[in-house]
Design a protein around this motif. Structure first.
Motif, PDB file in Angstrom:
ATOM      1  N   PRO A   1      44.137  29.599  -3.753  1.00  0.00           N
ATOM      2  CA  PRO A   1      43.855  30.977  -4.193  1.00  0.00           C
ATOM      3  C   PRO A   1      42.366  31.276  -4.347  1.00  0.00           C
ATOM      4  CG  PRO A   1      44.661  29.715  -6.044  1.00  0.00           C
ATOM      5  CD  PRO A   1      44.749  28.812  -4.838  1.00  0.00           C
ATOM      6  N   LEU A   2      41.503  30.258  -4.329  1.00  0.00           N
ATOM      7  CA  LEU A   2      40.043  30.451  -4.318  1.00  0.00           C
ATOM      8  C   LEU A   2      39.541  31.170  -5.565  1.00  0.00           C
ATOM      9  CD1 LEU A   2      39.816  31.822  -0.634  1.00  0.00           C
ATOM     10  CD2 LEU A   2      39.824  29.427  -1.358  1.00  0.00           C
ATOM     11  N   ILE A   3      40.222  31.010  -6.693  1.00  0.00           N
ATOM     12  CA  ILE A   3      39.855  31.769  -7.889  1.00  0.00           C
ATOM     13  C   ILE A   3      38.589  31.198  -8.522  1.00  0.00           C
ATOM     14  CG2 ILE A   3      40.583  32.369 -10.224  1.00  0.00           C
ATOM     15  CD1 ILE A   3      43.510  32.362  -9.053  1.00  0.00           C
ATOM     16  N   ASN A   4      38.576  29.895  -8.758  1.00  0.00           N
ATOM     17  CA  ASN A   4      37.399  29.268  -9.366  1.00  0.00           C
ATOM     18  C   ASN A   4      36.438  28.832  -8.269  1.00  0.00           C
ATOM     19  OD1 ASN A   4      38.508  29.564 -11.947  1.00  0.00           O
ATOM     20  ND2 ASN A   4      39.646  27.642 -11.761  1.00  0.00           N
ATOM     21  N   ILE A   5      35.192  29.211  -8.409  1.00  0.00           N
ATOM     22  CA  ILE A   5      34.196  28.934  -7.376  1.00  0.00           C
ATOM     23  C   ILE A   5      33.279  27.798  -7.834  1.00  0.00           C
ATOM     24  CG2 ILE A   5      32.258  29.885  -6.058  1.00  0.00           C
ATOM     25  CD1 ILE A   5      34.966  31.035  -5.251  1.00  0.00           C
ATOM     26  N   ASN A   6      33.094  26.842  -6.953  1.00  0.00           N
ATOM     27  CA  ASN A   6      32.198  25.720  -7.195  1.00  0.00           C
ATOM     28  C   ASN A   6      30.987  25.883  -6.284  1.00  0.00           C
ATOM     29  OD1 ASN A   6      30.859  23.317  -7.306  1.00  0.00           O
ATOM     30  ND2 ASN A   6      32.665  22.027  -6.963  1.00  0.00           N
ATOM     31  N   GLU A   7      29.823  26.120  -6.879  1.00  0.00           N
ATOM     32  CA  GLU A   7      28.632  26.375  -6.059  1.00  0.00           C
ATOM     33  C   GLU A   7      28.297  25.206  -5.148  1.00  0.00           C
ATOM     34  OE1 GLU A   7      27.012  29.080  -5.508  1.00  0.00           O
ATOM     35  OE2 GLU A   7      28.230  30.233  -6.902  1.00  0.00           O
ATOM     36  N   ARG A   8      28.648  24.008  -5.568  1.00  0.00           N
ATOM     37  CA  ARG A   8      28.307  22.829  -4.764  1.00  0.00           C
ATOM     38  C   ARG A   8      29.089  22.812  -3.446  1.00  0.00           C
ATOM     39  NH1 ARG A   8      29.911  18.515  -7.972  1.00  0.00           N
ATOM     40  NH2 ARG A   8      31.682  18.206  -6.635  1.00  0.00           N
ATOM     41  N   GLY A   9      30.299  23.304  -3.488  1.00  0.00           N
ATOM     42  CA  GLY A   9      31.090  23.352  -2.267  1.00  0.00           C
ATOM     43  C   GLY A   9      31.692  22.014  -1.907  1.00  0.00           C
ATOM     44  N   ARG A  10      32.482  22.041  -0.834  1.00  0.00           N
ATOM     45  CA  ARG A  10      33.207  20.831  -0.449  1.00  0.00           C
ATOM     46  C   ARG A  10      32.450  19.983   0.561  1.00  0.00           C
ATOM     47  NH1 ARG A  10      38.835  23.995   0.731  1.00  0.00           N
ATOM     48  NH2 ARG A  10      39.265  24.620  -1.411  1.00  0.00           N
ATOM     49  N   TRP A  11      31.435  20.567   1.186  1.00  0.00           N
ATOM     50  CA  TRP A  11      30.803  19.829   2.268  1.00  0.00           C
ATOM     51  C   TRP A  11      29.347  20.218   2.402  1.00  0.00           C
ATOM     52  CZ3 TRP A  11      32.101  22.241   7.624  1.00  0.00           C
ATOM     53  CH2 TRP A  11      32.378  23.587   7.469  1.00  0.00           C
ATOM     54  N   ASP A  12      28.672  19.540   3.311  1.00  0.00           N
ATOM     55  CA  ASP A  12      27.243  19.721   3.514  1.00  0.00           C
ATOM     56  C   ASP A  12      26.923  21.139   3.992  1.00  0.00           C
ATOM     57  OD1 ASP A  12      25.062  19.377   5.993  1.00  0.00           O
ATOM     58  OD2 ASP A  12      24.509  18.447   4.089  1.00  0.00           O
ATOM     59  N   GLY A  13      25.884  21.734   3.379  1.00  0.00           N
ATOM     60  CA  GLY A  13      25.524  23.103   3.707  1.00  0.00           C
ATOM     61  C   GLY A  13      25.139  23.311   5.161  1.00  0.00           C
ATOM     62  N   ASN A  14      24.541  22.281   5.788  1.00  0.00           N
ATOM     63  CA  ASN A  14      24.185  22.406   7.204  1.00  0.00           C
ATOM     64  C   ASN A  14      25.430  22.517   8.071  1.00  0.00           C
ATOM     65  OD1 ASN A  14      21.432  22.277   6.734  1.00  0.00           O
ATOM     66  ND2 ASN A  14      21.443  20.027   6.736  1.00  0.00           N
ATOM     67  N   GLU A  15      26.443  21.738   7.734  1.00  0.00           N
ATOM     68  CA  GLU A  15      27.696  21.814   8.484  1.00  0.00           C
ATOM     69  C   GLU A  15      28.321  23.193   8.320  1.00  0.00           C
ATOM     70  OE1 GLU A  15      30.260  18.644   7.248  1.00  0.00           O
ATOM     71  OE2 GLU A  15      29.412  17.280   8.738  1.00  0.00           O
ATOM     72  N   GLU A  16      28.248  23.696   7.102  1.00  0.00           N
ATOM     73  CA  GLU A  16      28.794  25.029   6.822  1.00  0.00           C
ATOM     74  C   GLU A  16      28.094  26.069   7.704  1.00  0.00           C
ATOM     75  OE1 GLU A  16      29.271  25.580   2.577  1.00  0.00           O
ATOM     76  OE2 GLU A  16      28.987  27.717   2.819  1.00  0.00           O
ATOM     77  N   ALA A  17      26.771  25.965   7.800  1.00  0.00           N
ATOM     78  CA  ALA A  17      26.006  26.926   8.601  1.00  0.00           C
ATOM     79  C   ALA A  17      26.348  26.788  10.088  1.00  0.00           C
ATOM     80  CB  ALA A  17      24.512  26.711   8.373  1.00  0.00           C
ATOM     81  N   ARG A  18      26.552  25.567  10.549  1.00  0.00           N
ATOM     82  CA  ARG A  18      26.887  25.368  11.975  1.00  0.00           C
ATOM     83  C   ARG A  18      28.257  25.947  12.294  1.00  0.00           C
ATOM     84  NH1 ARG A  18      25.543  19.831  11.630  1.00  0.00           N
ATOM     85  NH2 ARG A  18      27.417  19.254  12.724  1.00  0.00           N
ATOM     86  N   LEU A  19      29.212  25.774  11.361  1.00  0.00           N
ATOM     87  CA  LEU A  19      30.535  26.353  11.596  1.00  0.00           C
ATOM     88  C   LEU A  19      30.449  27.878  11.651  1.00  0.00           C
ATOM     89  CD1 LEU A  19      33.615  26.132  11.878  1.00  0.00           C
ATOM     90  CD2 LEU A  19      33.766  26.207   9.390  1.00  0.00           C
ATOM     91  N   VAL A  20      29.679  28.459  10.744  1.00  0.00           N
ATOM     92  CA  VAL A  20      29.528  29.920  10.713  1.00  0.00           C
ATOM     93  C   VAL A  20      28.942  30.411  12.037  1.00  0.00           C
ATOM     94  CG1 VAL A  20      28.221  31.794   9.646  1.00  0.00           C
ATOM     95  CG2 VAL A  20      29.407  30.125   8.209  1.00  0.00           C
TER      96      VAL A  20
END
Lengths: 160, 553
Positions: free
Chosen positions: B198-217
């Motif tokens: 449900p994505l209700i609670n947000i964790n700023e750290r996230g589940r994975w590396d920010g660079n990977e996140e940017a590449r997927l985007v």
């Protein structure tokens, strides 16, 4: 199926089955069914395919606020739900005088907000059609919002 | 603990992997034909061919009963012939499920009475091309695997998606959309930083590396951006050989968008299912298709209702876990009374309370959390005994061997499994391949632990050899979530995203992939009815229907 794949499959099947010594005769080309006149029906779409209804947000209804509810669930609820603190609640939105932007609340301003997004919100103008927006806004205006204690009925269910 | 009153209510890499997949399909097709199960024949029958006169193998012929909307699907053999099991006399809709390279076929108001031959079905090709055209009615029939085979992008880019987005929803839910890069960035952020589905609670750290996140985007914005064209579609092969010797029955459920999750059978032949994002659990009577819903009593203010794990014990008492409200509940179906046991966890409300549970032969609940495998008194939630873990923090799945000796589960959040021999107190924590992701599973009759891996890997821990064996799924981009083992030692698992259901014979290392009438196959849990021969396999699709799989051999 791609012809190259089909040819590859055909060659592989023949080679493997022949190697196994279990190759059977090619399938007969004439049907031997007891059926009389062949049935041929080619509608453009088959709404019994649930995935098509899913793809088009039409599980609940073909159009209108019930379809809007479905769009709301997939496109809005995961941020604008009754539990989250990071996004504005949309219950009673059309009873408010203004949006957070200060613009008056009406169909056009709400649609524009959805189309163009905001600080944490994607712009939906590339993915929701005008018909989608009409249905979505009709739900937000008249029936909002989602109730996890009363999810919508499945119109396909009819066993009693 | 106090009784709570409830109420029941009535309501590129592609081609190589494709070839590898085809090879496995061929292997499965080579399994010698066995005598078809007579239980599953004796109904309406006929032939399916193309308008060019080709007899079509692997077409899914479906009859939908007008009286209860139950869908029965059978498959054409190499001669284009199909035969249904004996069906109740009545009015049905006859159709071809997932016709894909053929135009849809639907015939309403078909009267069925006994084993009559139906008129031949002739299908017209949608195109002369080797690829399917990107029209909505075609795109909607594509599995996640086919979407990924068809979209441009490197293997690495596609792996970013399958490694990180294969848990909660179909890939179609991603690929039907177009957003600009900023939009994809906001959506991926929410998805990967939000807790649970449900994505209700947000964790700023996230589940994975920010660079990977940017590449997927960036990849998503390229292939599903504002101006991206839908791809022409590469398709997986139709079923062949043994894959066609199966009957699949689908049951509609009373509500939509409930995130149906687990299934478990009772002694009376009913199937219980949980809903992960609503207040209801249900009991299906497969003889009629009717569902009785049970309303789980309200959870606390500001907490999302929903049941994850569900299990029917030997006394037909139903157990469930409230993943967002952090309780275990017990339901006595006779009295319709729910009892709640607060499950003392550290996570905040609306964040998953962690994994799933197992009930041993004595009725204790087992779990693995906070670096300990614990045996817990079911009615109090108090731990009775614990086994310390040295490597892994816990497990996602929990299973007990049939004799109650072994505990097993897929390690979370790392790649590995945990197995505990409660007789000797030995704890095993072997690693598995990177991104194999073993999650939920079950023990076989020899006390080997099997787990379905999110990375498409079927994982076995052999308790005799004390080592891991791994078996990769034949179909590219397919994922698993759970694996179950039947009385004959065969392993069954839903293949998420490939629209297939796996049957694996460990003795012969043979894969049989049954193609499903809907293209996603989001299976959270399987329940096997070992009272039939061959066995009968059930799962509830996360998209909202209950599925019965009856192999003929």
């Amino acid at each position: 199926m791609r012809p190259c794949t089909a040819r590859w499959m055909a060659a592989a099947i023949a080679a493997i089955l022949a190697a196994q010594g279990i190759c059977r005769e090619a399938a007969a080309q004439e049907a031997a069914s007891a059926g009389a006149k062949p049935e041929s029906s080619a509608p453009i779409r088959d709404n019994y395919q649930r995935s098509l209804e899913t793809y088009e947000f039409k599980k609940s209804a073909a159009s209108g606020p019930e379809r809007g509810r479905e769009i709301f669930y997939y496109k809005c609820w995961f941020c604008h739900n009754e539990y989250t603190k990071q996004a504005p609640q949309l219950t009673g939105l059309f009873k408010r005088e203004t949006l957070l932007s200060g613009l008056p609340v009406n169909d056009d301003t709400v649609k524009d907000r959805i189309r163009n997004g905001g600080a944490g919100m994607a712009a939906y103008k590339y993915t929701l059609s005008e018909a989608d927006l009409n249905d979505l806004v009709s739900f937000v205006r008249d029936k909002c919002c989602w109730d996890s204690d009363a999810p919508p009925a499945n119109p396909r269910y009819r066993a009693r | 603990m106090a009784p709570i009153s409830g109420h029941g209510s009535r309501q590129g890499r592609g081609v190589a992997r494709l070839m590898a997949g085809v090879a496995f399909v061929l292997l499965s097709a080579m399994v010698p034909p066995a005598q078809a199960d007579a239980r599953l024949q004796g109904g309406p029958k006929g032939v399916v061919k193309s308008s060019k006169g080709e007899l079509l193998e692997g077409m899914m012929v479906q009859l939908i009963a007008q009286k209860n909307a139950v869908r029965t699907t059978v498959y054409t053999n190499a001669d284009g012939r199909y035969e249904f099991p004996a069906l109740d006399a009545g009015t049905y809709t006859l159709r071809i499920a997932l016709p894909r390279e053929f135009k849809p076929f639907v015939k309403e108001q078909v009267e069925i009475k006994g084993p009559a031959a139906l008129a031949d079905i002739t299908l017209e090709y949608v195109t002369d091309s080797d690829l399917l055209p990107p029209r909505p009615e075609i795109a909607a029939q594509m599995t996640g695997s086919e979407w990924l085979l068809s979209l441009s992008g490197t293997g690495e880019e596609k792996k970013l998606l399958t490694n990180n987005c294969n848990w909660c929803h179909s890939y179609q839910q991603i690929f039907r959309n177009h957003y600009d890069e900023a939009g994809w960035g906001k959506i991926v952020y929410r998805m990967t930083h939000g807790a649970g589905s449900p994505l209700i609670n947000i964790n700023e750290r996230g589940r994975w590396d920010g660079n990977e996140e940017a590449r997927l985007v960036k990849w998503l914005a390229r292939v599903r951006g504002p101006d991206s064209k839908d791809p022409s579609f590469v398709t997986l092969p139709r079923p062949q050989g043994r894959q066609t010797r199966v009957v699949i029955t689908e049951y509609e459920l009373p509500r939509l968008e409930t995130a149906t999750h687990d299934v478990s059978g009772d002694s009376k032949g009913n199937l219980w299912y949980s809903t992960h994002r609503s207040s209801y659990v249900g009991r299906l009577d497969p003889r009629t298709g009717a569902v009785k819903e049970f309303h789980v009593p309200p959870v606390g203010e500001g907490v999302l209702p929903g049941t994850h794990w569900i299990y029917v014990d030997k006394n037909d008492i139903v157990w469930g876990s409230e993943n967002w409200a952090h309780n275990i509940w017990r339901l006595d179906p006779k009295t319709e009374q729910f009892t709640r046991i607060p499950w003392k966890v550290r996570e905040p409300a609306n964040t998953p309370m962690g994994g799933n549970y197992a009930v041993d032969p004595e009725g204790f609940i087992w779990k693995a959390r906070e670096r300990k495998v614990s045996k817990v008194a079911a009615l109090t939630g108090e731990p009775v005994i614990g086994y310390v873990l040295k490597k892994f923090a816990g497990t996602y799945g929990s299973a007990m061997s049939r004799d109650g000796r072994y505990f097993g589960g897929g390690a979370w959040p790392r790649d590995g499994v945990v197995v505990v021999d409660t007789k000797t107190a030995e704890v095993f924590e072997p690693d598995t391949s990177p991104r194999s992701g073993p999650a939920r599973g079950e023990f076989d009759g020899d006390n080997n632990y099997w787990s379905g891996g999110r990375g498409g890997m079927l994982v076995k821990f052999d308790t005799s050899e004390k080592r891991i064996h791994e078996y990769r799924l034949p179909t590219p981009y397919a994922s698993m979530y759970s694996a179950q083992v039947d009385k004959n030692g065969e392993v069954w698992a839903g293949e998420m995203h490939s629209g297939r259901y796996l049957r694996f014979n460990p003795k012969t290392v043979a894969f049989t992939e049954y193609v499903l009438p809907e293209p996603y196959g989001i299976d959270r849990e399987t329940w096997i009815d070992n009272s039939t021969d061959p066995v009968t396999v059930w799962y509830v699709d996360h998209e909202g229907w209950l599925v019965r799989i009856q192999p003929m051999d």
